[in-house]
Structure formats: C-alpha cells, structure tokens
Write a protein that holds these residues in place. Structure first.
Motif, short mmCIF file in Angstrom:
data_model
loop_
_atom_site.label_atom_id
_atom_site.label_comp_id
_atom_site.label_asym_id
_atom_site.label_seq_id
_atom_site.Cartn_x
_atom_site.Cartn_y
_atom_site.Cartn_z
N ALA A 79 -4.37 41.75 3.19
CA ALA A 79 -5.34 42.85 3.34
C ALA A 79 -5.62 43.56 2.03
O ALA A 79 -6.78 43.80 1.67
CB ALA A 79 -4.84 43.85 4.39
N LEU A 80 -4.56 43.89 1.29
CA LEU A 80 -4.73 44.65 0.05
C LEU A 80 -5.58 43.89 -0.96
O LEU A 80 -6.54 44.43 -1.52
CB LEU A 80 -3.35 45.00 -0.55
N ALA A 81 -5.25 42.62 -1.16
CA ALA A 81 -6.00 41.81 -2.12
C ALA A 81 -7.47 41.68 -1.68
O ALA A 81 -8.38 41.74 -2.51
CB ALA A 81 -5.36 40.43 -2.25
N PHE A 82 -7.67 41.55 -0.37
CA PHE A 82 -9.03 41.40 0.14
C PHE A 82 -9.83 42.68 -0.10
O PHE A 82 -10.97 42.64 -0.58
CB PHE A 82 -8.99 41.05 1.63
N LEU A 83 -9.24 43.84 0.20
CA LEU A 83 -9.93 45.12 -0.01
C LEU A 83 -10.28 45.32 -1.48
O LEU A 83 -11.35 45.80 -1.82
CB LEU A 83 -9.06 46.28 0.48
N LYS A 84 -9.35 44.92 -2.36
CA LYS A 84 -9.58 45.10 -3.80
C LYS A 84 -10.73 44.23 -4.30
O LYS A 84 -11.34 44.53 -5.33
CB LYS A 84 -8.30 44.76 -4.58
N SER A 85 -11.03 43.15 -3.55
CA SER A 85 -12.12 42.27 -3.96
C SER A 85 -13.49 42.80 -3.55
O SER A 85 -14.52 42.31 -4.01
CB SER A 85 -11.92 40.87 -3.36
N LEU A 86 -13.51 43.82 -2.68
CA LEU A 86 -14.78 44.34 -2.16
C LEU A 86 -15.40 45.37 -3.10
O LEU A 86 -14.69 46.12 -3.75
CB LEU A 86 -14.56 45.00 -0.79
N PRO A 87 -16.74 45.43 -3.14
CA PRO A 87 -17.38 46.51 -3.90
C PRO A 87 -16.95 47.86 -3.31
O PRO A 87 -17.08 48.05 -2.10
CB PRO A 87 -18.88 46.27 -3.68
N PRO A 88 -16.44 48.79 -4.13
CA PRO A 88 -15.82 50.01 -3.60
C PRO A 88 -16.74 50.87 -2.74
O PRO A 88 -16.26 51.59 -1.87
CB PRO A 88 -15.37 50.77 -4.85
N THR A 89 -18.03 50.80 -2.97
CA THR A 89 -18.95 51.64 -2.19
C THR A 89 -19.46 50.94 -0.93
O THR A 89 -20.32 51.46 -0.25
CB THR A 89 -20.17 52.04 -3.04
N GLN A 90 -18.91 49.76 -0.62
CA GLN A 90 -19.44 49.00 0.50
C GLN A 90 -18.42 48.68 1.58
O GLN A 90 -18.58 47.75 2.36
CB GLN A 90 -20.10 47.70 -0.01
N TRP A 91 -17.35 49.52 1.62
CA TRP A 91 -16.41 49.36 2.74
C TRP A 91 -15.86 50.72 3.11
O TRP A 91 -15.87 51.66 2.32
CB TRP A 91 -15.30 48.36 2.41
N ALA A 92 -15.41 50.81 4.36
CA ALA A 92 -14.87 52.07 4.88
C ALA A 92 -13.75 51.77 5.86
O ALA A 92 -13.65 50.66 6.38
CB ALA A 92 -15.97 52.88 5.57
N ILE A 93 -12.92 52.77 6.10
CA ILE A 93 -11.92 52.69 7.17
C ILE A 93 -12.35 53.61 8.30
O ILE A 93 -12.76 54.76 8.06
CB ILE A 93 -10.51 53.09 6.65
N VAL A 94 -12.31 53.08 9.50
CA VAL A 94 -12.74 53.82 10.70
C VAL A 94 -11.59 53.76 11.69
O VAL A 94 -11.36 52.74 12.33
CB VAL A 94 -14.01 53.19 11.31
N THR A 95 -10.82 54.85 11.77
CA THR A 95 -9.58 54.81 12.54
C THR A 95 -9.53 55.88 13.62
O THR A 95 -10.11 56.95 13.46
CB THR A 95 -8.36 54.96 11.60
N SER A 96 -8.80 55.58 14.69
CA SER A 96 -8.58 56.56 15.76
C SER A 96 -7.42 57.49 15.40
O SER A 96 -7.13 58.43 16.13
CB SER A 96 -8.26 55.84 17.08
N ALA A 97 -6.75 57.21 14.29
CA ALA A 97 -5.65 58.07 13.84
C ALA A 97 -6.21 59.32 13.15
O ALA A 97 -7.28 59.26 12.54
CB ALA A 97 -4.74 57.32 12.87
N PRO A 98 -5.50 60.44 13.24
CA PRO A 98 -5.90 61.61 12.44
C PRO A 98 -5.71 61.32 10.95
O PRO A 98 -4.91 60.46 10.59
CB PRO A 98 -4.92 62.71 12.90
N MET A 99 -6.44 62.04 10.11
CA MET A 99 -6.44 61.78 8.67
C MET A 99 -5.03 61.79 8.07
O MET A 99 -4.67 60.88 7.31
CB MET A 99 -7.32 62.82 7.95
N ALA A 100 -4.21 62.78 8.41
CA ALA A 100 -2.88 62.88 7.79
C ALA A 100 -2.03 61.65 8.11
O ALA A 100 -1.33 61.12 7.24
CB ALA A 100 -2.17 64.16 8.26
#
Length: 220
Positions: A93-114
């Motif tokens: 996952a980490l290597a894959f995220l690092k390969s993405l353009p930084p402004t073209q991905w997001a995390i969308v989670t049901s967890a609270p921010m903290a």
C-alpha cells in the motif's frame, strides 16, 4: 487478481482506510468484542457488522435502552486510539500511494480523524492532502456523501474516480456515488463475490499517468 477494468483511466483514486490501506482488524475486534460482551450482544453475529461503518452508527443500530450512541462511540474511539497493536499496512500500500500524483488521491474513512491519523501513523501510511472522515458527513457509509465530498475537494467529477474498498457498506457508498470500485480482499477470510474488479493487495500494481489521467495496471 482481476484488474481487467484497468483500460479505464481516472482523475483520482479514493481509498477507504481500514481493511483497504491498512489492516486493523485485530485491534478493532478486540475492542468491540469487549463492548459487545458488556452489552450482552451475540459477539459472533455482531462483529461482522462493525466493519466500514461509523462507530456511532454501529452503536445506534443496536437500539440499546439508555445508551447514548455519541458518548459510547467517543469512548470506543479513545480505546481504539490507545490500542494500535498489530495495525499494519496492506502489503504494497505505502509504495503504491507514493507512486500516485499527490493531488489525485484521498482517504475516505468511517473512522474519526484522530483515530485515522493514529492508525495511519502505526501502519506508515502518509496523510494525503484530502481526507474525509467520520466528522465530515452527517450520514456515513453506505451513504455516498463521503465519496462525493472527496471528489468535490479534489475538484474531479465522481465518475472520474476509482474507489478502493473492502467492506460492503463502503462498496455500496462508492456505487451510490456513481464511481467505479476496486475491491481489496487482503483482510477477507472468505472469497469475495463481486462484479467489481478485485485485488488481493497492492503488490504487482503499477500506474501510468498521462495528461492527468491515472491508469492502473498489474504485472505478476
């Protein structure tokens, strides 16, 4: 692995967190098992229902007399923030995220921010510029609002997004948002039956970016 939809190019990738980018099943189930026992719930029946949805929605759904869903969820979140033992990245996952353009991905989670930040730190997952968490929407997954908000913040159309999800509620949220969905099966104990593309994890996945469009490809 079936990435056959990979001929399609996207402007943004939207990732669920738990079970999709990182594996927090052990910690989550430890904490919720204690809670379920305390409230006399059938643990075996209850545990499968907690994944991918907001804690407040899980608590409210039990209809327990005299239980304040907001207060209970807040307490559960505190316990989850304290217990990140065994929280690890989904392989690659980490290597894959690092390969993405930084402004073209997001995390969308049901967890609270903290809690999200704590688990991401434990698993070594970087914080993206856009993160949508439990606090950002009034209706959580399977409602599509969280995914639509992420697209809006990234300034892309919903149909230009590919959602990476592992849980039924999140898959439904992505579908309802009008987005394509890729199912990540890393934390599943049973085979997933889905019409969507699926990947076990991110190893062997790569991307090509052309004119702002991200294309996914797999090599074995």
């Amino acid at each position: 692995m079936s990435v056959e939809r990979s001929s399609i190019a996207y402007r943004a990738f939207l990732f669920d967190m738990d079970g999709t980018l990182l594996n927090s099943v052990a910690a989550t189930e430890r904490i919720w098992t204690r809670w379920a026992i305390r409230h006399g719930l059938d643990v075996a029946k209850f545990l499968p229902t907690i994944h991918g949805v907001r804690a407040v929605d899980t608590v409210a759904r039990q209809n327990l007399p005299g239980v304040d869903a907001q207060a209970e969820a807040a307490q559960l979140t505190v316990e989850e923030i304290e217990d990140v033992e065994g929280v690890v990245e989904v392989p690659g996952a980490l290597a894959f995220l690092k390969s993405l353009p930084p402004t073209q991905w997001a995390i969308v989670t049901s967890a609270p921010m903290a809690l999200a930040l704590r688990r991401m730190e434990a698993a070594g997952i970087p914080r993206p510029e856009v993160m949508v968490t439990a606090e950002d929407v009034s209706a959580g997954k399977p409602n599509p609002d969280c995914y639509l908000l992420a697209a809006q913040r990234l300034q892309v159309a919903p149909e230009e997004c590919l959602v990476f999800e592992d849980a039924e509620a999140g898959i439904k949220a992505g579908e309802a948002a009008g987005m394509d969905v890729m199912v990540v099966t890393a934390t599943h104990t049973h085979p997933v039956v889905t019409l969507h593309g699926q990947i076990a994890d991110y190893r062997g996945l790569s991307i090509a970016v052309d004119d702002g469009l991200i294309r996914l490809s797999s090599h074995h």
